[in-house]
Scaffold this motif. Sequence first.
Motif, PDB file in Angstrom:
ATOM      1  N   UNK A 200       0.781  -1.225   0.000  1.00 47.89           N
ATOM      2  CA  UNK A 200       0.000   0.000   0.000  1.00 47.89           C
ATOM      3  C   UNK A 200       0.815   1.277   0.000  1.00 47.89           C
ATOM      4  N   UNK A 201       2.135   1.186   0.134  1.00 45.87           N
ATOM      5  CA  UNK A 201       2.941   2.400   0.189  1.00 45.87           C
ATOM      6  C   UNK A 201       3.337   2.842  -1.219  1.00 45.87           C
ATOM      7  N   UNK A 202       3.670   4.133  -1.331  1.00 41.86           N
ATOM      8  CA  UNK A 202       3.965   4.763  -2.623  1.00 41.86           C
ATOM      9  C   UNK A 202       5.316   5.468  -2.529  1.00 41.86           C
ATOM     10  N   UNK A 203       6.091   5.390  -3.593  1.00 38.72           N
ATOM     11  CA  UNK A 203       7.364   6.105  -3.684  1.00 38.72           C
ATOM     12  C   UNK A 203       7.387   6.906  -4.978  1.00 38.72           C
ATOM     13  N   UNK A 204       8.062   8.054  -4.942  1.00 35.84           N
ATOM     14  CA  UNK A 204       8.303   8.837  -6.152  1.00 35.84           C
ATOM     15  C   UNK A 204       9.730   8.595  -6.610  1.00 35.84           C
ATOM     16  N   UNK A 205       9.896   8.406  -7.893  1.00 34.52           N
ATOM     17  CA  UNK A 205      11.237   8.206  -8.436  1.00 34.52           C
ATOM     18  C   UNK A 205      11.468   9.208  -9.564  1.00 34.52           C
ATOM     19  N   UNK A 206      12.728   9.582  -9.731  1.00 30.96           N
ATOM     20  CA  UNK A 206      13.125  10.462 -10.833  1.00 30.96           C
ATOM     21  C   UNK A 206      14.211   9.756 -11.631  1.00 30.96           C
ATOM     22  N   UNK A 207      13.945   9.546 -12.893  1.00 31.23           N
ATOM     23  CA  UNK A 207      14.874   8.867 -13.778  1.00 31.23           C
ATOM     24  C   UNK A 207      15.224   9.805 -14.925  1.00 31.23           C
ATOM     25  N   UNK A 208      16.313   9.525 -15.602  1.00 34.70           N
ATOM     26  CA  UNK A 208      16.657  10.383 -16.732  1.00 34.70           C
ATOM     27  C   UNK A 208      17.979  10.013 -17.353  1.00 34.70           C
ATOM     28  N   UNK A 209      18.315  10.742 -18.419  1.00 36.06           N
ATOM     29  CA  UNK A 209      19.583  10.510 -19.102  1.00 36.06           C
ATOM     30  C   UNK A 209      19.900  11.712 -19.971  1.00 36.06           C
ATOM     31  N   UNK A 210      21.167  11.832 -20.354  1.00 34.03           N
ATOM     32  CA  UNK A 210      21.605  12.889 -21.268  1.00 34.03           C
ATOM     33  C   UNK A 210      21.248  12.468 -22.689  1.00 34.03           C
ATOM     34  N   UNK A 211      20.322  13.214 -23.302  1.00 35.96           N
ATOM     35  CA  UNK A 211      19.884  12.863 -24.650  1.00 35.96           C
ATOM     36  C   UNK A 211      21.025  13.026 -25.652  1.00 35.96           C
ATOM     37  N   UNK A 212      20.882  12.338 -26.777  1.00 31.82           N
ATOM     38  CA  UNK A 212      21.877  12.430 -27.832  1.00 31.82           C
ATOM     39  C   UNK A 212      21.702  13.757 -28.560  1.00 31.82           C
ATOM     40  N   UNK A 213      22.767  14.494 -28.832  1.00 36.50           N
ATOM     41  CA  UNK A 213      22.641  15.818 -29.494  1.00 36.50           C
ATOM     42  C   UNK A 213      22.312  15.686 -30.970  1.00 36.50           C
ATOM     43  N   UNK A 214      21.069  15.291 -31.259  1.00 32.95           N
ATOM     44  CA  UNK A 214      20.634  15.052 -32.627  1.00 32.95           C
ATOM     45  C   UNK A 214      20.572  16.348 -33.426  1.00 32.95           C
TER      46      UNK A 214
ATOM     47  N   UNK B 184       8.849  -4.684 -12.511  1.00 29.92           N
ATOM     48  CA  UNK B 184       8.710  -6.086 -12.911  1.00 29.92           C
ATOM     49  C   UNK B 184       7.276  -6.490 -13.226  1.00 29.92           C
ATOM     50  N   UNK B 185       6.283  -5.593 -12.928  1.00 29.30           N
ATOM     51  CA  UNK B 185       4.889  -5.998 -13.063  1.00 29.30           C
ATOM     52  C   UNK B 185       4.099  -5.153 -14.044  1.00 29.30           C
ATOM     53  N   UNK B 186       4.349  -3.832 -14.108  1.00 28.28           N
ATOM     54  CA  UNK B 186       3.590  -2.955 -14.989  1.00 28.28           C
ATOM     55  C   UNK B 186       4.515  -1.922 -15.604  1.00 28.28           C
ATOM     56  N   UNK B 187       3.950  -1.128 -16.536  1.00 28.76           N
ATOM     57  CA  UNK B 187       4.710  -0.047 -17.151  1.00 28.76           C
ATOM     58  C   UNK B 187       3.758   1.072 -17.538  1.00 28.76           C
ATOM     59  N   UNK B 188       4.317   2.250 -17.775  1.00 22.69           N
ATOM     60  CA  UNK B 188       3.553   3.401 -18.237  1.00 22.69           C
ATOM     61  C   UNK B 188       4.416   4.127 -19.257  1.00 22.69           C
ATOM     62  N   UNK B 189       3.778   4.672 -20.318  1.00 20.34           N
ATOM     63  CA  UNK B 189       4.525   5.228 -21.451  1.00 20.34           C
ATOM     64  C   UNK B 189       4.037   6.625 -21.787  1.00 20.34           C
ATOM     65  N   UNK B 190       4.976   7.482 -22.161  1.00 20.44           N
ATOM     66  CA  UNK B 190       4.688   8.807 -22.701  1.00 20.44           C
ATOM     67  C   UNK B 190       5.490   8.999 -23.980  1.00 20.44           C
ATOM     68  N   UNK B 191       5.062   9.934 -24.809  1.00 15.54           N
ATOM     69  CA  UNK B 191       5.818  10.317 -26.004  1.00 15.54           C
ATOM     70  C   UNK B 191       6.477  11.657 -25.757  1.00 15.54           C
ATOM     71  N   UNK B 192       7.767  11.769 -26.043  1.00 17.97           N
ATOM     72  CA  UNK B 192       8.521  12.989 -25.786  1.00 17.97           C
ATOM     73  C   UNK B 192       9.194  13.450 -27.069  1.00 17.97           C
ATOM     74  N   UNK B 193       9.603  14.710 -27.079  1.00 17.06           N
ATOM     75  CA  UNK B 193      10.304  15.291 -28.226  1.00 17.06           C
ATOM     76  C   UNK B 193      11.642  15.856 -27.781  1.00 17.06           C
ATOM     77  N   UNK B 194      12.670  15.567 -28.558  1.00 15.18           N
ATOM     78  CA  UNK B 194      13.990  16.165 -28.369  1.00 15.18           C
ATOM     79  C   UNK B 194      14.262  17.041 -29.593  1.00 15.18           C
ATOM     80  N   UNK B 195      14.482  18.346 -29.351  1.00 19.29           N
ATOM     81  CA  UNK B 195      14.723  19.270 -30.447  1.00 19.29           C
ATOM     82  C   UNK B 195      16.115  19.068 -31.026  1.00 19.29           C
ATOM     83  N   UNK B 196      16.194  19.127 -32.340  1.00 21.18           N
ATOM     84  CA  UNK B 196      17.490  19.045 -32.992  1.00 21.18           C
ATOM     85  C   UNK B 196      18.296  20.310 -32.782  1.00 21.18           C
ATOM     86  N   UNK B 197      19.602  20.175 -32.754  1.00 17.76           N
ATOM     87  CA  UNK B 197      20.472  21.332 -32.511  1.00 17.76           C
ATOM     88  C   UNK B 197      20.617  22.218 -33.733  1.00 17.76           C
ATOM     89  N   UNK B 198      20.155  21.745 -34.892  1.00 23.02           N
ATOM     90  CA  UNK B 198      20.148  22.615 -36.075  1.00 23.02           C
ATOM     91  C   UNK B 198      18.964  23.570 -36.040  1.00 23.02           C
TER      92      UNK B 198
END
Length: 541
Positions: A500-514, A527-541
């Motif tokens: 019944x307990x809840x934890x907040x986690x922060x995950x991340x990584x350095x994106x590739x400089x596309x 190990x039991x479930x997942x959740x998905x979002x769609x994100x955008x990384x802006x190109x450096x050009x």
Amino acid sequence: MHRREYVTAVGTVGALATLGTGRAQRALERGCPVDDATSVRPGEDVVFEAAATPGDDPATAEWTVEGPGAADLAGAAPFWSYTYRTGHPAAHGRFEEPGVYEVSVTVDGASLAWQVTVTDDAPSAPTVELTCEPGPDTTITPNESIEVTATAADDHGVLHWLVWQEGRNATYLERADLSGSTATATYATTGGDAIWFIGGYPMAAWAICRDGRTRAAQTDGPSVEALRDVSITGTNTPVHAGEDLVVDAEVAVEGHSTYHGFVEATVDLIVGHDPTHVDSETVEVFAGESEPVSLEFTTATVRNTQTFPARVETRHAAAETDVTVIGTDDAAEHGHLAVTGLETNAPVTGGEFLEVTATLANTGEGPASREVELVVGHDPTTVDSRSVAVGAGETTTVTMGYDTYPVANDDEFPVRVRTGDDSASQSVLVYGRDGGDGGDAAQFAVSITGTNAPVTGGEFLAVTATVENVGGAAGSGDVELVVGHSPEVVDSRSVGLTPGSIARVRLGYDTYPVANDDTFPVSVRSPHTSDTRTVTVYGTD
């Protein structure tokens, strides 16, 4: 004779392609110093820039310096991102001993050279002073404006450029043309865009003369705190005297999630023509996201109907609406909306739509206009609402619902329909996706609560999520961040939770400089479930 070589690499992502063999040789043009010879004083800074032909790769630039004494020449410094953004090879030099030096740059077979005379008789470096408005003792929100003003002066009268840099990673922002002996330039931005000030870093500017002499200055800026906005999403007005008046609101936090993260926001409810504070709630909101909040108070038992303002406030914003309390002497003239029937499509499987249909009867002597709410859970949360108007003695039906949470295990909880005059509840069952009640095992359900997307290629992409142990026993497991169309695990955290307990986690990584904008899925999985979002990384050009 001393010779030093420095080969720089400013990064490959977004860089122009290196020209192939067999191609005609390309020329370089002088950008700074503009002439082939210059003079500087010992120990003072000088900037070199060559304007390369489009298609040449500044990452291949080879800088050399020859001369009689000690010299320090760093290719691309201090303008790494400047070199990358403009495509022009640049270098920053300092000559400690008097004498005549030759500085040259070679790009794809094309070369350019300057003669540098280091002497005490050379013109001194220019001066530059920076001021920031608002200043460093001020706190602002992301929407407020910031102006940094640079005042440059050169006794020799050959001012050329002013290069603005943010003070976190010495990232190039923009360049302003200067001329003459004195000049000013202003860089305008907002608190939300000035991420270096948010992070507590200064802003820098380089005054550069036509002969390459340069000097830098920096200034601190204001503190930038997340903006706590608030809006009213609904009320249960009108209510009868002595009943609870409920005001539902939404708190939105605007800020840079990398620095602000979870922000604590307090919302106050103030009512009446003679404003009276009657309730407050404090919620944690991830920067860039919003959270609902419900405030209420028990109305006074008044004889006559009263309409008055209800106002919700945070430290930065406020919203107001009028509410009505039906006096005891007027109750007979107003409708009374009773909930006489309640049906659902339960049981449903977690993630499916739960639909609730209520039959409403106006048992009063007048028309009833109400905001009808669907409230779910042991910790009651309003998930849907409908506005209805029912004449005296009439009935109507209203259907509401919401997408249930994709729980791993079976979950039973109450759903309630309330009109402000009456309410009715029913227990519903949502089947877990794992098809069981979890037994004695730990089961981790995950839900993404926010990201700092969009980010620019090379920046840190942060994803926050909640992890809930919906199983029947304590346990631990890894929560992973998976990115891309070809899924790759880029970060993970080990989480241990009791039932019944809840934890907040922060995950991340350095994106590739596309070079170009890229949109792709990010998932947080246990190990039991997942959740998905769609994100955008802006190109450096």
